[in-house]
Motif scaffolding. Structure first.
Motif, mmCIF file in Angstrom:
data_model
loop_
_atom_site.group_PDB
_atom_site.id
_atom_site.type_symbol
_atom_site.label_atom_id
_atom_site.label_comp_id
_atom_site.label_asym_id
_atom_site.label_seq_id
_atom_site.Cartn_x
_atom_site.Cartn_y
_atom_site.Cartn_z
ATOM 1 N N GLU A 17 19.779 -21.925 26.021
ATOM 2 C CA GLU A 17 18.670 -22.707 25.465
ATOM 3 C C GLU A 17 18.457 -24.004 26.234
ATOM 4 O O GLU A 17 17.357 -24.561 26.254
ATOM 5 C CB GLU A 17 18.953 -23.006 23.993
ATOM 6 N N ASN A 68 16.877 -14.573 18.882
ATOM 7 C CA ASN A 68 15.955 -14.833 19.988
ATOM 8 C C ASN A 68 14.494 -14.681 19.567
ATOM 9 O O ASN A 68 13.624 -15.440 20.016
ATOM 10 C CB ASN A 68 16.272 -13.912 21.168
ATOM 11 N N LYS A 71 13.663 -17.834 17.764
ATOM 12 C CA LYS A 71 13.535 -18.946 18.709
ATOM 13 C C LYS A 71 12.173 -18.920 19.390
ATOM 14 O O LYS A 71 11.551 -19.970 19.598
ATOM 15 C CB LYS A 71 14.654 -18.891 19.751
ATOM 16 N N TYR A 80 9.265 -21.835 19.291
ATOM 17 C CA TYR A 80 9.155 -22.532 20.578
ATOM 18 C C TYR A 80 7.879 -23.373 20.573
ATOM 19 O O TYR A 80 6.839 -22.927 20.096
ATOM 20 C CB TYR A 80 9.104 -21.528 21.736
#
Length: 256
Positions: free
Chosen positions: A75, A129, A132, A136
């Motif tokens: 990350e 993921n 995430k 984002y």
């Protein structure tokens, strides 16, 4: 039932094994070593203690924190164009470090000879993921981020492990405790004027943050009362987390 004293010993043992496993002189010259979350270590061990041997519990927890470290390191990789050679080198080494931690977690997990647990880890990586990507910054149309996404990012692996062992109360604890921990970190970063990005992103209005923290704190206390034998320990960790400005302060004590 494992005692609080034994829990603390196990946290130290697992932390020591973790830093010994990831020890790599060249990498350490260029990038910072990851900092583990001792709350995750102690809660996982407490939950696993009635299902697995001490050795298998340690291996599973080491796999979990190695995976978390790999995700955290990846990350940190910048996508911006870099001109300086040393910056390019650090970025390349950061990617390699994350891959290295991933290989270590998979090696330990394979030694447990549990195909089900390998599937749980793989599914967790996918879910984390995906969440995430959903939070984002470039995908945000507003300042509010769905809390469920942050819950997944912060503790989905732990949730999936506890669900496998049918430990529903521990699953609920993981969801709420580590969301609260993230919120507290956000609050401190906002107060200190620091940038908030990705999993650190502000997903609620500033003035509502403290109210949400209070609600989560009460929820954690309520859930702790349902986990027989560990309620006092959980409350102690909660109080410690609320008292400390940044989680890393507490986690670094294990290494010192």
């Amino acid at each position: 039932m494992v005692s609080t004293e034994e829990l603390n010993i196990q946290v130290e043992t697992i932390s020591s094994r973790f830093y010994k496993l990831i020890e790599h002189t060249y990498l350490q010259q260029h990038i910072n070593s990851p900092v583990i979350d001792t709350d995750k270590v102690s809660f996982l061990y407490a939950m696993l203690s009635k299902h697995l041997s001490s050795q298998d519990s340690q291996s599973l927890i080491l796999s979990a924190i190695l995976l978390q470290s790999a995700l955290d390191v990846h990350e940190e990789v910048s996508l911006e164009k870099l001109e300086a050679e040393h910056a390019k080198k650090e970025r390349q080494l950061t990617v390699l470090a994350g891959d290295y931690y991933s290989s270590l977690y998979y090696y330990l997990l394979a030694q447990l000879k549990s195909p089900e647990m390998i599937r749980i880890f793989s599914r967790s990586i996918q879910e984390i993921n995906e969440s995430k990507m959903n939070v984002y910054p470039s995908n945000l149309n507003q300042s509010t981020i769905q809390i469920d996404e942050v819950m997944i990012i912060e503790s989905k692996l732990l949730q999936n492990i506890s669900s496998y062992f049918k430990e529903d109360n521990w699953t609920r604890l993981f969801r709420h405790f580590f969301l609260l921990k993230r919120l507290r970190l956000n609050s401190e970063r906002i107060t200190n004027g620091k940038n908030i990005t990705l999993t650190n992103a502000r997903f609620d209005k500033e003035e509502q943050l403290e109210a949400k923290c209070e609600w989560l704190k009460d929820k954690v206390i309520e859930i702790a009362s349902t986990i027989q034998g560990f309620d006092s320990f959980i409350i102690e960790r909660l109080e410690n987390m609320l008292k400390i400005a940044t989680p890393k302060n507490d986690e670094r004590k294990v290494r010192e």
